[in-house]
Enzyme design. Structure first.
Site: not given
Length: 401
Positions: A143, A380, A177, A145, A260
């Site tokens: 949790g 990004s 996701s 974004s 990650e």
């Protein structure tokens, strides 16, 4: 000292090249034997853009891996791991990808939260959550974004208030996701009223199956749905389910991002190599390979993939939680490369790549559509470049409103 079915490590914890080759053969043989019978049809299934494929069967496969001791290899033995070093973990991930084994459904727990708890969690948190992650009996989602704080993670507004022995959480997360199948979520929330940016954040462990949480699927360009919106309306979690101290959430969250983008990316690169080989074969069949511009782009992609591997191997040994610099470089490299591969696939397909029905995208059209997101999710490209410029190179901060 590390030990394994393939021998005993030297005093410095390293294995010989021969021992590593024996370990690779052991992994290869196990996968060949077990990707059969009830699991025969799972080869190649799942992964980004395809998480809907055979989910229940892939969950059963993950639990089969766990029962055989092939999950959480790098974890300490006391928590069910094998205390495997970086090289052994790389070998496993690469052999797993070469076998075309199905994408794991437990990645978020095993590769993200598990290492985070090992590094920052209390003993009680480790004892409570690590067993369920290792045995794949509890699934996790991330949790981070929010609609107003995607790549700019420090701008989150989801808030948590501690009252008595519980946190009360209110707000919204997005692009979460596998939230629709997760049992738990690690949530970055603002716990100090009036705080801003990186200060006043906490890293909470929140059960998903409760009345205060509403999960709404997001339909993707590919027509499938693996991302979700998650709404928290006085959702609850216990007071002691904060990783690190309240207010230390940013540091813990950056640690998770470092994990990650760690060892599992080597397996990801095997999948990338398989995709590139498929595009090369397609170009030969269609005659596109005779176009010197297409041939040059294929060669460029081949070189780029080896750059990804060289960078990953160079930074993997002795990897530690950093300020995001190395993680940002890795994300920028692979995301840009993979997006370019999707564009190459469409160039090879030519005009016929523009035609598709609502339910019959081929693998190359799906690759192109999903890789449009690679340079956006997880931070990004623009944000990754800012992190590298400001935190690694020490350049002046970008002017922000």
């Amino acid at each position: 000292m590390q030990t394994s079915e393939s021998g005993t490590a030297a005093p410095d914890g390293r294995f010989s090249a021969e021992q590593d080759a024996q370990f690779a053969a052991e992994v290869r043989a196990w996968l060949a034997q077990n990707l059969d019978g009830e699991f025969r049809g799972l080869r190649g299934l799942g992964g980004p853009g395809r998480e809907h494929e055979a989910f229940d069967e892939r969950l059963a496969w993950d639990r089969h891996l766990a029962a055989a001791g092939w999950t959480c290899l790098g974890w300490p033995e006391r928590y069910g791991g094998r205390a495997a070093g970086v090289r052994r973990q790389v070998i496993f991930h690469e052999e797993y990808a070469k076998a075309d084994a199905p994408a794991r459904v437990s990645h978020v727990g095993e590769e993200l939260l598990g290492p985070t708890l090992l590094a920052f969690g209390t003993q009680a948190q480790k004892d409570r959550f690590l067993p369920g992650i290792r045995t794949v009996t509890e699934l996790w989602c991330q949790g981070y974004s929010e609609p107003g704080a995607g790549s700019d993670l420090a701008a989150i507004t989801t808030a948590a208030h501690l009252g008595g022995d519980e946190w009360s959480i209110n707000g919204q997360k997005i692009w979460t996701s596998l939230a629709h199948v997760a049992d738990w979520c690690f949530v970055l929330a603002r716990t100090e009223r009036g705080s801003s940016r990186h200060k006043g954040l906490s890293y909470l462990l929140v059960p998903m199956k409760q009345p205060g949480i509403d999960v709404r699927p997001i339909i993707q360009l590919t027509g499938t749905s693996e991302f979700n919106e998650v709404f928290f309306d006085n959702a609850r979690t216990a007071a002691d389910l904060v990783v690190g101290a309240p207010g230390e959430g940013w540091r813990i969250a950056m640690g998770t991002l470092t994990f990650e983008r760690g060892i599992s990316t080597l397996g990801q690169q095997i999948r990338f190599a398989r995709e590139l080989a498929g595009i090369e074969a397609l170009a030969r069949r269609t005659g596109a390979a005779d176009d010197p511009l297409i041939a040059d782009r294929i060669d460029h992609a081949w070189v780029g993939l080896r750059v990804l591997r060289a960078h990953a191997m160079r930074t993997m040994e002795g990897a530690a939680v950093d300020d995001g610099g190395q993680a940002s470089v890795a994300k920028l490299l692979w995301a840009t490369w993979h997006r370019g591969l999707g564009e190459l696939a469409m160039a090879v397909l030519g005009a016929r790549g523009l035609v598709a029905g609502a339910d019959d995208l081929d693998e190359w059209q799906r690759l192109y559509l999903f890789t449009r997101a690679d340079t956006i999710y997880g931070g990004s490209n623009e944000v990754q470049r800012n992190i590298i410029a400001e935190r690694v190179l020490g350049l002046p901060r970008e002017t922000r409103p």
